[in-house]
Design a protein around this motif. Structure first.
Motif, PDB file in Angstrom:
ATOM      1  N   ALA A 104     -15.234   4.771  10.088  1.00 50.08           N
ATOM      2  CA  ALA A 104     -15.010   3.372   9.701  1.00 50.08           C
ATOM      3  C   ALA A 104     -14.504   2.583  10.898  1.00 50.08           C
ATOM      4  O   ALA A 104     -13.613   3.047  11.623  1.00 50.08           O
ATOM      5  CB  ALA A 104     -13.999   3.292   8.565  1.00 50.08           C
ATOM      6  N   GLN A 105     -15.061   1.405  11.086  1.00 47.48           N
ATOM      7  CA  GLN A 105     -14.562   0.525  12.149  1.00 47.48           C
ATOM      8  C   GLN A 105     -13.268  -0.174  11.727  1.00 47.48           C
ATOM      9  O   GLN A 105     -12.419  -0.477  12.562  1.00 47.48           O
ATOM     10  CB  GLN A 105     -15.619  -0.541  12.509  1.00 47.48           C
ATOM     11  N   VAL A 106     -13.139  -0.399  10.424  1.00 45.85           N
ATOM     12  CA  VAL A 106     -11.934  -1.050   9.886  1.00 45.85           C
ATOM     13  C   VAL A 106     -11.494  -0.297   8.639  1.00 45.85           C
ATOM     14  O   VAL A 106     -12.311  -0.023   7.744  1.00 45.85           O
ATOM     15  CB  VAL A 106     -12.191  -2.524   9.513  1.00 45.85           C
ATOM     16  N   ILE A 107     -10.217   0.045   8.583  1.00 43.57           N
ATOM     17  CA  ILE A 107      -9.582   0.502   7.353  1.00 43.57           C
ATOM     18  C   ILE A 107      -8.505  -0.530   7.047  1.00 43.57           C
ATOM     19  O   ILE A 107      -7.658  -0.830   7.906  1.00 43.57           O
ATOM     20  CB  ILE A 107      -8.970   1.906   7.490  1.00 43.57           C
ATOM     21  N   TYR A 108      -8.555  -1.084   5.854  1.00 42.13           N
ATOM     22  CA  TYR A 108      -7.695  -2.219   5.504  1.00 42.13           C
ATOM     23  C   TYR A 108      -6.948  -1.920   4.206  1.00 42.13           C
ATOM     24  O   TYR A 108      -7.454  -1.202   3.333  1.00 42.13           O
ATOM     25  CB  TYR A 108      -8.554  -3.478   5.335  1.00 42.13           C
ATOM     26  N   ALA A 109      -5.756  -2.476   4.091  1.00 39.71           N
ATOM     27  CA  ALA A 109      -4.986  -2.364   2.852  1.00 39.71           C
ATOM     28  C   ALA A 109      -4.092  -3.579   2.725  1.00 39.71           C
ATOM     29  O   ALA A 109      -3.508  -4.039   3.714  1.00 39.71           O
ATOM     30  CB  ALA A 109      -4.143  -1.091   2.839  1.00 39.71           C
ATOM     31  N   ALA A 110      -3.987  -4.118   1.525  1.00 40.77           N
ATOM     32  CA  ALA A 110      -3.103  -5.253   1.264  1.00 40.77           C
ATOM     33  C   ALA A 110      -2.204  -4.926   0.083  1.00 40.77           C
ATOM     34  O   ALA A 110      -2.691  -4.576  -0.995  1.00 40.77           O
ATOM     35  CB  ALA A 110      -3.914  -6.514   0.976  1.00 40.77           C
ATOM     36  N   ASN A 111      -0.904  -5.007   0.311  1.00 39.47           N
ATOM     37  CA  ASN A 111       0.077  -4.733  -0.741  1.00 39.47           C
ATOM     38  C   ASN A 111      -0.179  -3.370  -1.375  1.00 39.47           C
ATOM     39  O   ASN A 111      -0.106  -3.192  -2.590  1.00 39.47           O
ATOM     40  CB  ASN A 111       0.024  -5.843  -1.806  1.00 39.47           C
ATOM     41  N   THR A 112      -0.475  -2.416  -0.523  1.00 36.83           N
ATOM     42  CA  THR A 112      -0.803  -1.061  -0.970  1.00 36.83           C
ATOM     43  C   THR A 112      -0.035  -0.007  -0.201  1.00 36.83           C
ATOM     44  O   THR A 112       0.501   0.936  -0.797  1.00 36.83           O
ATOM     45  CB  THR A 112      -2.317  -0.799  -0.811  1.00 36.83           C
ATOM     46  N   MET A 113       0.044  -0.131   1.123  1.00 35.43           N
ATOM     47  CA  MET A 113       0.726   0.894   1.913  1.00 35.43           C
ATOM     48  C   MET A 113       2.178   1.070   1.491  1.00 35.43           C
ATOM     49  O   MET A 113       2.695   2.192   1.460  1.00 35.43           O
ATOM     50  CB  MET A 113       0.635   0.555   3.402  1.00 35.43           C
ATOM     51  N   CYS A 114       2.834  -0.024   1.148  1.00 40.40           N
ATOM     52  CA  CYS A 114       4.231   0.090   0.732  1.00 40.40           C
ATOM     53  C   CYS A 114       4.368   0.828  -0.591  1.00 40.40           C
ATOM     54  O   CYS A 114       5.459   1.253  -0.961  1.00 40.40           O
ATOM     55  CB  CYS A 114       4.886  -1.286   0.651  1.00 40.40           C
ATOM     56  N   HIS A 115       3.253   1.001  -1.316  1.00 42.74           N
ATOM     57  CA  HIS A 115       3.265   1.704  -2.605  1.00 42.74           C
ATOM     58  C   HIS A 115       3.212   3.222  -2.450  1.00 42.74           C
ATOM     59  O   HIS A 115       3.395   3.931  -3.440  1.00 42.74           O
ATOM     60  CB  HIS A 115       2.038   1.303  -3.434  1.00 42.74           C
ATOM     61  N   ILE A 116       2.912   3.716  -1.249  1.00 35.59           N
ATOM     62  CA  ILE A 116       2.531   5.115  -1.094  1.00 35.59           C
ATOM     63  C   ILE A 116       3.625   5.927  -0.396  1.00 35.59           C
ATOM     64  O   ILE A 116       3.790   5.839   0.821  1.00 35.59           O
ATOM     65  CB  ILE A 116       1.214   5.228  -0.288  1.00 35.59           C
ATOM     66  N   PRO A 117       4.385   6.734  -1.134  1.00 33.27           N
ATOM     67  CA  PRO A 117       5.437   7.532  -0.486  1.00 33.27           C
ATOM     68  C   PRO A 117       4.894   8.524   0.530  1.00 33.27           C
ATOM     69  O   PRO A 117       5.514   8.780   1.554  1.00 33.27           O
ATOM     70  CB  PRO A 117       6.108   8.247  -1.668  1.00 33.27           C
ATOM     71  N   TYR A 118       3.700   9.097   0.254  1.00 35.45           N
ATOM     72  CA  TYR A 118       3.153  10.169   1.088  1.00 35.45           C
ATOM     73  C   TYR A 118       2.348   9.586   2.265  1.00 35.45           C
ATOM     74  O   TYR A 118       1.165   9.861   2.440  1.00 35.45           O
ATOM     75  CB  TYR A 118       2.293  11.119   0.247  1.00 35.45           C
ATOM     76  N   LEU A 119       3.001   8.790   3.100  1.00 38.75           N
ATOM     77  CA  LEU A 119       2.310   8.165   4.224  1.00 38.75           C
ATOM     78  C   LEU A 119       1.783   9.189   5.222  1.00 38.75           C
ATOM     79  O   LEU A 119       0.837   8.901   5.965  1.00 38.75           O
ATOM     80  CB  LEU A 119       3.244   7.181   4.938  1.00 38.75           C
ATOM     81  N   ASP A 120       2.375  10.383   5.251  1.00 46.44           N
ATOM     82  CA  ASP A 120       1.867  11.413   6.167  1.00 46.44           C
ATOM     83  C   ASP A 120       0.416  11.739   5.853  1.00 46.44           C
ATOM     84  O   ASP A 120      -0.430  11.800   6.759  1.00 46.44           O
ATOM     85  CB  ASP A 120       2.741  12.669   6.096  1.00 46.44           C
ATOM     86  N   SER A 121       0.081  11.912   4.576  1.00 47.42           N
ATOM     87  CA  SER A 121      -1.287  12.212   4.196  1.00 47.42           C
ATOM     88  C   SER A 121      -2.205  11.023   4.452  1.00 47.42           C
ATOM     89  O   SER A 121      -3.362  11.190   4.856  1.00 47.42           O
ATOM     90  CB  SER A 121      -1.348  12.612   2.720  1.00 47.42           C
ATOM     91  N   VAL A 122      -1.699   9.816   4.227  1.00 52.36           N
ATOM     92  CA  VAL A 122      -2.498   8.618   4.478  1.00 52.36           C
ATOM     93  C   VAL A 122      -2.839   8.509   5.964  1.00 52.36           C
ATOM     94  O   VAL A 122      -4.002   8.268   6.337  1.00 52.36           O
ATOM     95  CB  VAL A 122      -1.766   7.353   4.003  1.00 52.36           C
ATOM     96  N   PHE A 123      -1.843   8.694   6.824  1.00 52.86           N
ATOM     97  CA  PHE A 123      -2.096   8.596   8.262  1.00 52.86           C
ATOM     98  C   PHE A 123      -3.057   9.688   8.728  1.00 52.86           C
ATOM     99  O   PHE A 123      -3.928   9.436   9.572  1.00 52.86           O
ATOM    100  CB  PHE A 123      -0.794   8.662   9.046  1.00 52.86           C
TER     101      PHE A 123
END
Length: 405
Positions: free
Chosen positions: A161-180
């Protein structure tokens, strides 16, 4: 001692809102007996400065199939996401066959514009009902939670993906390690990860304490976002202050060394250090002001009840659950809340059990005083409801302090 979800440092608790329900858990009257509650407390990591909740609510409880929030309900937010989509496409996807992925695409407020431009895209959202609305706008959606395993599947099937975007979503996710790790697996070498969320600096400055609720596990700052990004091989390369939702920041991340960070990044981080927005003393002062605002709102509502005034609220927002439940504001003080979302109408608000009424009933007759729970859309709402003020109605706001319009 609670360990930081980002760096495992020690977390200092600075406020406890007590027992709270799911912020978007609207109920039928017969469902109140089995309502779920948890402890809403918030702290700051002494090491990386990440502000975070002390307890995690299971994601399946919050982001259900019938999740009621729709991004497109606000005209200003629709305009915001349309502008955002065009900007991302024009600056990051000018050539070739790019792929745009959105984490938490909701009802397609942003990706519908991407789809209309004929650009490959994929929205990922765990809530079936809003995903179906997005699909109806021509958006490709996968109903699931974004995490490392899903990102690897998408990368194998769709390419980078050239762009991965999120709005008012990242702050919802405790497991940021898996997201990153998922972003690392899916993002093209020169791509960007862009997300926008409520800004800790604005929450502290404006005492917008109702930005703290179950779905907002984190309150980000440029300092804490950069620290988190660097742990996973990314760097913060751009920041932009946004006026939406009571004050947000858009963060742009790229792989370490791929782009030179703009001067705005260092400027905002310096400002945060000077203001000590994540300092324990600053956050404890914030806590003192929160208590004062709630106490003053409670006193006003009790006085209006004693005077026999007609009182209601406007906007059955997720964040209003923090206000009503911490303040103990039930239907005895606020007999109804008016909201434009059909999925909420006819139900009771979480915990406080205030009836949600459709907007068409707002003027039948108008209340005398209305608590504006949707204060982050105050300008849009007050303009829309001019007739309410023209006939003598008064708006009650509690951010940044109690005041009446």
């Amino acid at each position: 001692m609670t360990a930081c979800r980002i760096c495992q440092g020690s977390v200092h608790q600075f406020f406890d809102f007590g027992s709270q329900p799911l912020s978007d858990g609207f109920l039928r009257p017969e469902e109140t007996a089995g309502e779920f509650f948890y402890r809403l407390a918030v702290g700051v990591c002494r090491s990386c400065t990440m502000v975070q909740l002390m307890e995690e609510v299971p994601r399946e409880r919050m982001f259900r199939a019938d999740y009621p929030y729709h991004s497109s309900m606000s005209v200003k937010m629709r305009e915001h996401f349309t502008r955002t989509a065009h900007r991302l496409l024009d600056t990051e996807c000018p050539d070739g066959d790019p792929l745009v992925v959105e984490i938490g695409c909701n009802d397609g407020a942003m990706l519908s514009t991407v789809a209309a431009r004929g650009v490959r895209h994929l929205g990922v959202d765990p809530s079936r009902d809003v995903a179906e609305v997005a699909a109806g706008k021509g958006v490709r959606v996968r109903v699931d939670f974004f995490e490392e395993s899903l990102a690897r599947e998408v990368a194998a099937a769709e390419g980078p993906a050239q762009v991965i975007y999120a709005a008012n979503t990242m702050c919802h996710i405790p497991y940021l390690d898996s997201v990153f790790r998922g972003v690392d697996a899916l993002l093209a070498p020169g791509g960007v990860f862009v997300f926008e969320d409520p800004y800790l600096g604005d929450v502290v400055e404006r005492t917008s304490f109702d930005q703290i609720y179950d779905e907002h596990f984190y309150l980000f700052s440029a300092t804490s976002v950069r620290a988190a990004a660097r742990r996973y091989g990314f760097d913060l390369v751009e920041v932009e202050r946004l006026p939406v939702h009571g004050g947000e920041v858009r963060y742009t991340l790229a792989r370490a060394g791929a782009r030179t960070p703009s001067g705005q990044v260092e400027a905002l981080i310096r400002e945060e250090a000077q203001r000590r927005i994540a300092g324990i003393s600053t956050l404890e002062q914030f806590a003192t002001q929160v208590k004062r605002n709630i106490e003053e709102l409670a006193a006003l509502l009790r006085r209006l009840r004693e005077e026999g005034a007609r009182v209601a609220a406007y906007g059955a927002t997720a964040k209003s659950a923090t206000v009503t439940n911490y303040g103990g504001f039930g239907p005895d003080l606020i007999p109804a809340v008016y909201d434009s979302t059909p999925a909420k109408q006819g139900l009771l608000t979480p915990g406080a059990h205030i009836p949600v009424r459709p907007l068409k009933e707002f003027s039948q007759p108008y209340p005398e005083y209305v608590v504006l729970f949707a204060w982050n859309h105050a300008q849009e709402i007050i303009e829309k409801e001019r007739a309410f003020r023209e006939q003598g109605g008064k708006w009650i706001l509690y951010v940044p302090e109690l005041h009446i319009l």
